[in-house]
Design an enzyme around this catalytic site. Structure first.
Site, PDB file in Angstrom:
ATOM      1  N   ARG A  55       0.860  -1.185   0.000  1.00 58.05           N
ATOM      2  CA  ARG A  55       0.000   0.000   0.000  1.00 58.05           C
ATOM      3  C   ARG A  55       0.897   1.236   0.000  1.00 58.05           C
ATOM      4  NH1 ARG A  55      -4.098  -1.766   4.917  1.00 58.05           N
ATOM      5  NH2 ARG A  55      -4.872  -3.712   3.985  1.00 58.05           N
ATOM      6  N   ASP A  57       2.175   4.956  -0.240  1.00 56.85           N
ATOM      7  CA  ASP A  57       1.500   6.167   0.192  1.00 56.85           C
ATOM      8  C   ASP A  57       1.460   7.224  -0.907  1.00 56.85           C
ATOM      9  OD1 ASP A  57       1.284   5.030   2.744  1.00 56.85           O
ATOM     10  OD2 ASP A  57       3.285   5.745   3.279  1.00 56.85           O
ATOM     11  N   ARG A 206      10.511   5.996   5.532  1.00 62.70           N
ATOM     12  CA  ARG A 206      10.755   7.431   5.533  1.00 62.70           C
ATOM     13  C   ARG A 206      11.191   7.932   6.907  1.00 62.70           C
ATOM     14  NH1 ARG A 206       5.212   9.339   3.201  1.00 62.70           N
ATOM     15  NH2 ARG A 206       6.060  11.405   3.770  1.00 62.70           N
TER      16      ARG A 206
END
Length: 272
Positions: A55, A57, A206
């Site tokens: 998934r 982002d 991240r």
């Protein structure tokens, strides 16, 4: 003909995530999954649902997103080699299906993935590269690679990564993951972070990269990483790196599906 009247296809997909709200179909905005399903609808008699391996982002890119879809037997009158051409004719230029192959009936792109590799790209120069502004995070101050590599070693292995993942609007049941690789490469001003693991939390890559950059800027000592992991609190770790530097590079599978790795040409282009 299969017993169920349908066959399962494995797709490998690349996309520039700049214009999309991530992979998944969205209530507001457009996800990459929606565009793939719309392209399939142009080729099939009925709508189908595409199931992705990850998934990604909003703003995150992919070179090796894997997905699967069930299609009617009759649709396989079109040879596998021509499926990418047919789908790409109905897709925007920033989304491309790289390959389509028939796979085992029980294959699942998400649940059978045994690991993933992400890559994060930074342009470390006083002036940003104008052609890479949508693909790299511009860090204008010089980074010190030695402490960053020392810090990176603390992330390897099995840890609770809650301190490096962004909070969702629900409580995560399990925040323990295993990282098997965290390499930092430098080629002039372009830096590449290669992160491999058995799974990743929301914005975890991240959070790790953002923290390592702050280590490279001298704001966080490498030896602070174990305490950050131990506290399991996002507030104690470093910043979250911007989405546009992150690429889902490849997904690993066992016997149920071959690993996908970008071609040598694509690899060379990304690292040149």
């Amino acid at each position: 003909m299969s017993a169920s009247g349908v066959v399962k296809l494995k797709l490998v997909i690349a996309y520039d995530g700049t214009r999309y709200q991530g992979w998944q179909v969205q209530k507001i905005g457009v996800g990459v999954q929606q565009k793939i399903e719309e392209a399939l609808a142009r080729l099939l008699p009925e709508p189908v649902r595409v199931h992705g391996s990850s998934r990604t982002d909003t703003g995150v890119h992919a070179l090796g997103m894997v997905a699967h879809v069930e299609v009617p037997d009759a649709a396989l009158r079109l040879p596998e080699a021509k499926w990418p051409l047919a789908l790409n004719a109905h897709l925007p230029e920033d989304i491309r299906v790289l390959s389509v192959r028939r796979c085992a009936p029980d294959f699942h792109a998400r649940f059978h993935a045994r690991g993933k590799q992400y890559r994060y790209f930074i342009w470390n120069h006083s002036a940003h590269h104008p052609l890479l502004r949508h693909l790299t995070w511009h860090v204008p101050r010089p980074l010190d690679i030695a402490p960053m590599r020392r810090a990176a070693r603390f992330f390897l292995g099995r840890h609770d990564f809650r301190s490096f993942a962004a909070n969702r609007n629900y409580e995560m049941e399990n925040t323990v993951r295993t990282l098997t690789r965290l390499d930092i490469r430098r080629a002039g001003p372009q830096w590449t972070f290669i992160i491999e693991g058995d799974g990743f939390l929301y914005k975890m890559c991240r959070g790790i990269v953002g923290t390592l950059v702050q280590v490279g800027l001298g704001r966080i000592p490498p030896e602070a990483i174990p305490a950050m992991l131990e506290k399991r609190d996002r507030r104690v770790a470093g910043m979250t790196a911007p989405a546009h530097g992150l690429v889902l590079w490849k997904v690993f599978y066992g016997r149920r599906g071959a690993d996908h790795e970008p071609s040598a040409q694509a690899e060379a282009q990304r690292e040149s």
